[in-house]
Design a protein around this motif. Structure first.
Motif, PDB file in Angstrom:
ATOM      1  N   ASN A 110       0.832  -1.209   0.000  1.00 16.12           N
ATOM      2  CA  ASN A 110       0.000   0.000   0.000  1.00 16.12           C
ATOM      3  C   ASN A 110       0.863   1.255   0.000  1.00 16.12           C
ATOM      4  O   ASN A 110       0.513   2.264  -0.601  1.00 16.12           O
ATOM      5  N   TRP A 132      -3.289  -9.299  -4.235  1.00 19.25           N
ATOM      6  CA  TRP A 132      -3.780  -7.926  -4.188  1.00 19.25           C
ATOM      7  C   TRP A 132      -3.052  -7.114  -5.244  1.00 19.25           C
ATOM      8  O   TRP A 132      -1.823  -7.065  -5.257  1.00 19.25           O
ATOM      9  N   ARG A 133      -3.894  -6.500  -6.108  1.00 20.94           N
ATOM     10  CA  ARG A 133      -3.352  -5.794  -7.270  1.00 20.94           C
ATOM     11  C   ARG A 133      -2.340  -6.697  -7.964  1.00 20.94           C
ATOM     12  O   ARG A 133      -2.477  -7.925  -7.947  1.00 20.94           O
ATOM     13  N   ARG A 324      -8.694 -11.770   4.866  1.00 22.17           N
ATOM     14  CA  ARG A 324      -8.818 -10.996   3.626  1.00 22.17           C
ATOM     15  C   ARG A 324      -7.542 -10.218   3.342  1.00 22.17           C
ATOM     16  O   ARG A 324      -7.054  -9.463   4.181  1.00 22.17           O
ATOM     17  N   ASP A 326      -6.502  -7.370   1.840  1.00 22.72           N
ATOM     18  CA  ASP A 326      -6.840  -6.061   1.283  1.00 22.72           C
ATOM     19  C   ASP A 326      -6.499  -4.992   2.324  1.00 22.72           C
ATOM     20  O   ASP A 326      -6.064  -5.320   3.440  1.00 22.72           O
ATOM     21  N   GLY A 328      -7.961  -3.522   4.417  1.00 21.06           N
ATOM     22  CA  GLY A 328      -8.580  -3.688   5.724  1.00 21.06           C
ATOM     23  C   GLY A 328      -7.545  -4.128   6.751  1.00 21.06           C
ATOM     24  O   GLY A 328      -7.673  -3.852   7.942  1.00 21.06           O
TER      25      GLY A 328
ATOM     26  N   LEU B  89     -11.912   0.172   5.512  1.00 19.04           N
ATOM     27  CA  LEU B  89     -10.764   0.222   4.602  1.00 19.04           C
ATOM     28  C   LEU B  89     -10.921  -0.805   3.466  1.00 19.04           C
ATOM     29  O   LEU B  89     -10.599  -0.521   2.315  1.00 19.04           O
ATOM     30  N   SER B  90     -11.438  -1.979   3.814  1.00 16.33           N
ATOM     31  CA  SER B  90     -11.664  -3.012   2.791  1.00 16.33           C
ATOM     32  C   SER B  90     -12.602  -2.486   1.711  1.00 16.33           C
ATOM     33  O   SER B  90     -12.374  -2.676   0.521  1.00 16.33           O
ATOM     34  N   SER B  93     -11.212  -0.256  -0.849  1.00 23.46           N
ATOM     35  CA  SER B  93     -10.309  -0.907  -1.790  1.00 23.46           C
ATOM     36  C   SER B  93     -11.049  -1.881  -2.701  1.00 23.46           C
ATOM     37  O   SER B  93     -10.493  -2.389  -3.663  1.00 23.46           O
ATOM     38  N   GLY B  96     -11.437  -1.392  -6.995  1.00 21.81           N
ATOM     39  CA  GLY B  96     -10.342  -1.634  -7.942  1.00 21.81           C
ATOM     40  C   GLY B  96      -9.056  -1.979  -7.239  1.00 21.81           C
ATOM     41  O   GLY B  96      -7.979  -1.662  -7.727  1.00 21.81           O
ATOM     42  N   GLU B  97      -9.156  -2.649  -6.086  1.00 25.42           N
ATOM     43  CA  GLU B  97      -7.978  -2.956  -5.275  1.00 25.42           C
ATOM     44  C   GLU B  97      -7.141  -1.694  -5.100  1.00 25.42           C
ATOM     45  O   GLU B  97      -5.952  -1.652  -5.415  1.00 25.42           O
ATOM     46  N   ASP B  98      -7.804  -0.640  -4.665  1.00 20.09           N
ATOM     47  CA  ASP B  98      -7.125   0.640  -4.536  1.00 20.09           C
ATOM     48  C   ASP B  98      -6.306   0.716  -3.257  1.00 20.09           C
ATOM     49  O   ASP B  98      -6.621   0.076  -2.256  1.00 20.09           O
ATOM     50  N   HIS B  99      -5.256   1.537  -3.320  1.00 19.61           N
ATOM     51  CA  HIS B  99      -4.474   1.826  -2.126  1.00 19.61           C
ATOM     52  C   HIS B  99      -5.301   2.757  -1.234  1.00 19.61           C
ATOM     53  O   HIS B  99      -6.051   3.585  -1.733  1.00 19.61           O
ATOM     54  N   VAL B 100      -5.140   2.577   0.082  1.00 12.43           N
ATOM     55  CA  VAL B 100      -5.928   3.381   1.018  1.00 12.43           C
ATOM     56  C   VAL B 100      -4.988   4.016   2.049  1.00 12.43           C
ATOM     57  O   VAL B 100      -4.057   3.360   2.519  1.00 12.43           O
ATOM     58  N   PHE B 101      -5.211   5.294   2.324  1.00 16.59           N
ATOM     59  CA  PHE B 101      -4.409   5.995   3.327  1.00 16.59           C
ATOM     60  C   PHE B 101      -5.341   6.783   4.236  1.00 16.59           C
ATOM     61  O   PHE B 101      -6.364   7.292   3.772  1.00 16.59           O
ATOM     62  N   TYR B 102      -4.978   6.876   5.514  1.00 15.41           N
ATOM     63  CA  TYR B 102      -5.812   7.673   6.428  1.00 15.41           C
ATOM     64  C   TYR B 102      -4.907   8.394   7.409  1.00 15.41           C
ATOM     65  O   TYR B 102      -3.721   8.066   7.554  1.00 15.41           O
ATOM     66  N   TYR B 114      -1.129   7.881   8.352  1.00 18.85           N
ATOM     67  CA  TYR B 114      -0.016   8.256   7.496  1.00 18.85           C
ATOM     68  C   TYR B 114       0.313   9.739   7.625  1.00 18.85           C
ATOM     69  O   TYR B 114      -0.497  10.587   7.273  1.00 18.85           O
ATOM     70  N   ASN B 137       3.210   9.177  -1.352  1.00 13.67           N
ATOM     71  CA  ASN B 137       4.318   8.351  -1.876  1.00 13.67           C
ATOM     72  C   ASN B 137       4.398   8.459  -3.396  1.00 13.67           C
ATOM     73  O   ASN B 137       4.638   7.468  -4.083  1.00 13.67           O
ATOM     74  N   HIS B 168      -7.679   3.590  -9.030  1.00 12.93           N
ATOM     75  CA  HIS B 168      -7.472   2.577 -10.076  1.00 12.93           C
ATOM     76  C   HIS B 168      -8.792   1.996 -10.540  1.00 12.93           C
ATOM     77  O   HIS B 168      -8.994   1.764 -11.715  1.00 12.93           O
TER      78      HIS B 168
END
Lengths: 352, 473
Positions: A110, A132-133, A324, A326, A328, B89-90, B93, B96-102, B114, B137, B168
């Motif tokens: 990530n 993942w991706r 999972r 992901d 999460g 968070l899941s 994502s 599109g299996e996206d990156h997640v930041f908080y 982050y 990043n 994505h």
């Protein structure tokens, strides 16, 4: 906080040094084991950073080396945290990182430390739940199990679910007092991951925590120590152990009984990623392709309790709950969330 | 003789026309350009709409997740608690299996999450999250931020949360839709190609039909165009009809003028001829008699030409009027042969005519048919040698009535056959005989206006066989 799924006492092929600190002062990769295949000074080297013991990795490493004799392999074992920091903070030039810490692998991907893996038939064959991706690919899957000492429960009374385990413990508290062990979620990353995943699947976990807290449960940093105590008889029940180590020990020790809980069994993925800092990513891709090939799958399945992501997992199909893969998982690494969880955990463990 | 090659081989319909750009091509190009613009517009509209829809959907999810994150914040005395559900968070994502930041910031300090996730330039207020774009990043992300007041350390304190995700999934959806929209646009355009061809042809069809109709007309057909045409073509057809009308008027004026002139010439000519014949009888001098014969011969020639000019004018006017009725050819030929017999006998020719037993009826203009037959007979008599016989036959051949007049005259050279029909053309070998050149022209015109066939064939053993076929009634 050191997390390790390694078990001391198994065959050590080459120990470079426990708690060996590399020369760089800031760089603190703690190498637990190192295994080299092929001439060490050969030009193409595949450097693997892994949390899997050499003993468990040896079948596939040797099979790969036989198929690719031109490539020498330097296989470095470290704790999950150490492996994470080696990539995230130090950008050490490892070509492949194999880890059972799904949350840390997810954080590496990530945060942009992983290199995209090109599509191939082998990688596309991996189920979507196990990648993942194009950054993380699952290699093997293993159940999170309960291990009990045979004879701890009467004939036909061996618990098959968490509820049954709670009932048995309550029926005979004196017998089990001080004889139940589990990971300490405060010190073990894997233990915290398993516990928080358990908690997410229902209230049974907290009831169990209350019960073992009242029985003065013993908390461990690692699987190996717990299994040793089980074998010695200091423990009767160990909750939430990694399947591969447990099965390996149970195969040698008839006093150990491995239970995959039938209400639900967590399945842990051992995943691989190619770091951005990789010096020889092509070699890493060759290893990945091999691990997902027929020979690689056979080599992985040789390790008891562990099966390739391409094989059908053991246990009751309906009970499997693969953790999972992901973002999460990032919640698992959140400091505040962990603090909250640990306060609840301590409250369950330490009872007036 | 005029040159027989060039003008005659050109059909009357093919007059030279100076050509500009093709209307059909122009129409097709315009249709295609319109289709291309429509396809491109369709593609862009779908793309933009899909992009916006995907972004709106993703923003809604991000907003809900940000709210959930902020609502999970609780303070107990000096301790900040956060319930960060992994599913939030899941969920972010999932698409599109996206990156997640908080990131959670309390009193300017990052409490968790982050550090690299930048907060928006303005501090969000209210219950709705503030959306913004930033980088984490080196990756572009879409972020939402929200401020919440909590009771912390005995005082109301603001906590700012920010939640970001890569897009994505949205990009993948937009790409997929763009592909489909692209194929749709191309498909639309491909369908438009044959349709524009058909449409251009359909639009220009009536023009071609009118042109064909006009081109198919007989040489004497000066009727106005009667086909119904689209209103857009009406001015063109009206102009054409006006032109035809003027042409017709001019034509008929000319014919009338010729007929009048011929008529006015014929009467004094008869007088000249009668006077000359009387003078011939009375004259004793051979030289004068020879001269007088020449006068008579010239007057005869002149009178004959005038008659034929009148006949021709009659044919022209009547063939346009289309006065049609049943004509029994047997009776007609009976009368005609009887009227010609004196002339024939004068030249010592015998006329053989046998009326068939059954009546032969054709549909036509009696006067025109009679004129045509008289001209054929007249020709036969004129070009026959004394003591010859002329045979007149009437029979039926298929759906046609056939009148054949056979003589033993000097015949017609093959090369002359085709060239004899136009006005004032005469065969090469008849320079010594009185004739206007109008006779065969008239026969051909009558034949054409009756959908008949007229043919002159050389006869075996010398002479000519003239055949006129007319459709039976």
């Amino acid at each position: 906080m050191r997390r390790s799924l390694s078990s001391p006492g198994l065959i050590r092929v080459l120990i470079v040094g426990l708690a060996l600190v590399l020369a760089r002062p800031a760089a603190a990769l703690v190498v637990e084991e190192e295994f080299v295949l092929g001439p060490a000074d050969a030009a193409p080297v595949l450097r693997i950073l892994s949390t899997t013991d050499v003993s468990a990795a040896r079948p596939f490493l040797e099979a790969f080396h036989n198929a690719n004799p031109d490539l020498s392999i330097r296989y470095t074992v470290a704790s999950t945290i150490s492996a994470y920091e080696a990539i995230a903070d130090e950008q050490l030039p490892f070509d492949l990182v194999i880890s059972s810490a799904m949350d840390l692998q997810m954080k590496l991907a990530n945060d942009g430390h992983a290199r995209p893996i090109p599509h191939s038939a082998a990688i596309d064959a991996v189920p979507h739940t196990a990648r993942w991706r194009d950054l993380i690919v699952g290699i093997s899957v293993e159940p999170v199990v309960i291990v009990v000492r045979s004879g701890a429960f009467a004939q036909g009374k061996v618990p098959r679910t968490r509820r049954e385990l709670i009932d048995r413990l309550r029926e005979d508290p004196e017998r089990f007092r001080g004889k139940v062990g589990t990971y300490d979620p405060a010190t073990s990353g894997a233990g915290y991951l398993f516990a928080s995943q358990d908690a997410a699947f229902g209230s049974t976990f907290w009831r169990l925590a209350e019960v073992i807290g009242r029985l003065d449960a013993r908390l461990y940093c690692c699987s190996g120590a717990m299994i040793n105590d089980l074998a010695d008889g200091r423990l009767l029940v160990a909750y939430n152990l990694v399947g591969s180590y447990s099965r390996a020990r149970a195969a040698e020790d008839p006093r150990l009984l491995v239970i995959e809980p039938e209400d639900f069994t967590l399945q842990l993925l051992r995943t691989a990623l190619v770091p951005r800092s990789a010096a020889n990513p092509d070699a890493a891709l060759r290893m990945l392709e091999f691990l997902l090939s027929e020979r690689g799958v056979t080599a992985i399945n040789l390790v008891p309790g562990q099966s390739s992501v391409l094989s059908t997992p053991s246990g009751r199909p309906g009970a499997s709950r693969t953790i999972r893969l992901d973002p999460g998982l990032l919640a698992n690494l959140d400091r505040i969330r962990k603090d909250v969880f640990l306060r609840d955990w301590t409250a369950a463990m330490v009872q007036p | 003789m005029t040159d027989t090659a060039a003008p005659r081989s050109l059909p009357h319909r093919l007059a030279a026309v100076s050509l500009g750009g093709s209307l059909q091509r122009k129409l097709i190009w315009q249709f295609l350009a319109a289709a291309a613009v429509a396809a491109l517009t369709l593609f862009l509209a779908i793309r933009v709409t899909a992009d916006r829809a995907a972004e709106a959907a993703q923003d809604a999810v991000l907003a809900a997740a940000t709210l959930a994150l902020s609502e999970g914040l609780l303070a107990e005395d000096d301790q900040l608690d956060m319930d960060l559900p992994a599913t939030v968070l899941s969920m972010l994502s999932a698409m599109g299996e996206d990156h997640v930041f908080y990131r959670v910031v309390l009193r300017g300090q990052t409490v968790t999450g982050y550090e690299g996730l930048a907060l928006p330039d303005t501090i969000p207020t209210g219950n709705e999250p503030l959306f913004y774009e930033t980088m984490v990043n080196g990756t572009p992300v879409r972020a939402a931020s929200l401020t919440r007041a909590i009771l912390f350390d005995g005082a109301q304190t603001e906590v700012q949360v920010a939640l970001a995700q890569t897009r994505h999934g949205q990009a993948a959806i937009a790409d997929a839709i763009a592909w489909r929209a692209g194929f749709l646009g191309i498909g639309f355009f491909v369908l438009a190609v044959p349709m524009s061809l058909l449409a251009a042809r359909a639009i220009l069809g009536p023009v071609g039909e009118v042109a064909d109709g006009v081109a198919r007309r007989g040489p004497q057909d000066l009727r106005p165009v009667a086909e119904s045409v689209p209103p857009e073509l009406a001015p063109f057809i009206a102009a054409l009809n006006g032109f035809i009308l003027r042409l017709r008027l001019a034509h008929s004026r000319t014919e009338t003028f010729i007929a009048e002139a011929a008529h006015h010439i014929r009467t004094p000519l008869s007088a000249i001829r009668a006077e000359a014949e009387v003078a011939l009888h009375q004259a004793g001098d051979d030289k004068i008699r020879t001269r007088l014969r020449r006068v008579i011969r010239s007057a005869e020639e002149c009178s004959r030409s005038a008659s034929q000019l009148m006949d021709h004018a009659l044919v022209m006017s009547r063939s346009e009027q289309e006065v049609r009725g049943p004509v029994e050819l047997g009776t007609l030929l009976d009368g005609l042969v009887a009227s010609m017999r004196p002339t024939a006998e004068l030249r010592e020719l015998s006329l053989h005519w046998q009326r068939p037993e059954h009546p032969v009826v054709v549909l036509g203009d009696r006067l025109l048919v009679e004129t045509a037959l008289r001209n054929i007979l007249d020709n036969a008599i004129k070009y026959s040698n004394p003591d010859d016989a002329i045979d007149v036959l009437l029979d039926v051949s298929g759906r046609m009535a056939r009148i054949s007049v056979l003589d033993r005259g000097r015949g017609i050279a093959r090369a002359d056959l085709a060239s004899l029909a136009p006005r004032f053309q005469r065969g090469e070998n008849v320079r010594d005989i009185v004739g206007s050149g109008l006779g065969l022209t008239m026969v051909t015109e009558v034949s054409d206006s009756h959908d008949g066939v007229f043919r002159l064939d050389p006869r075996e053993g010398g002479g000519t066989c003239a055949v006129l076929c007319l459709p039976l009634a």
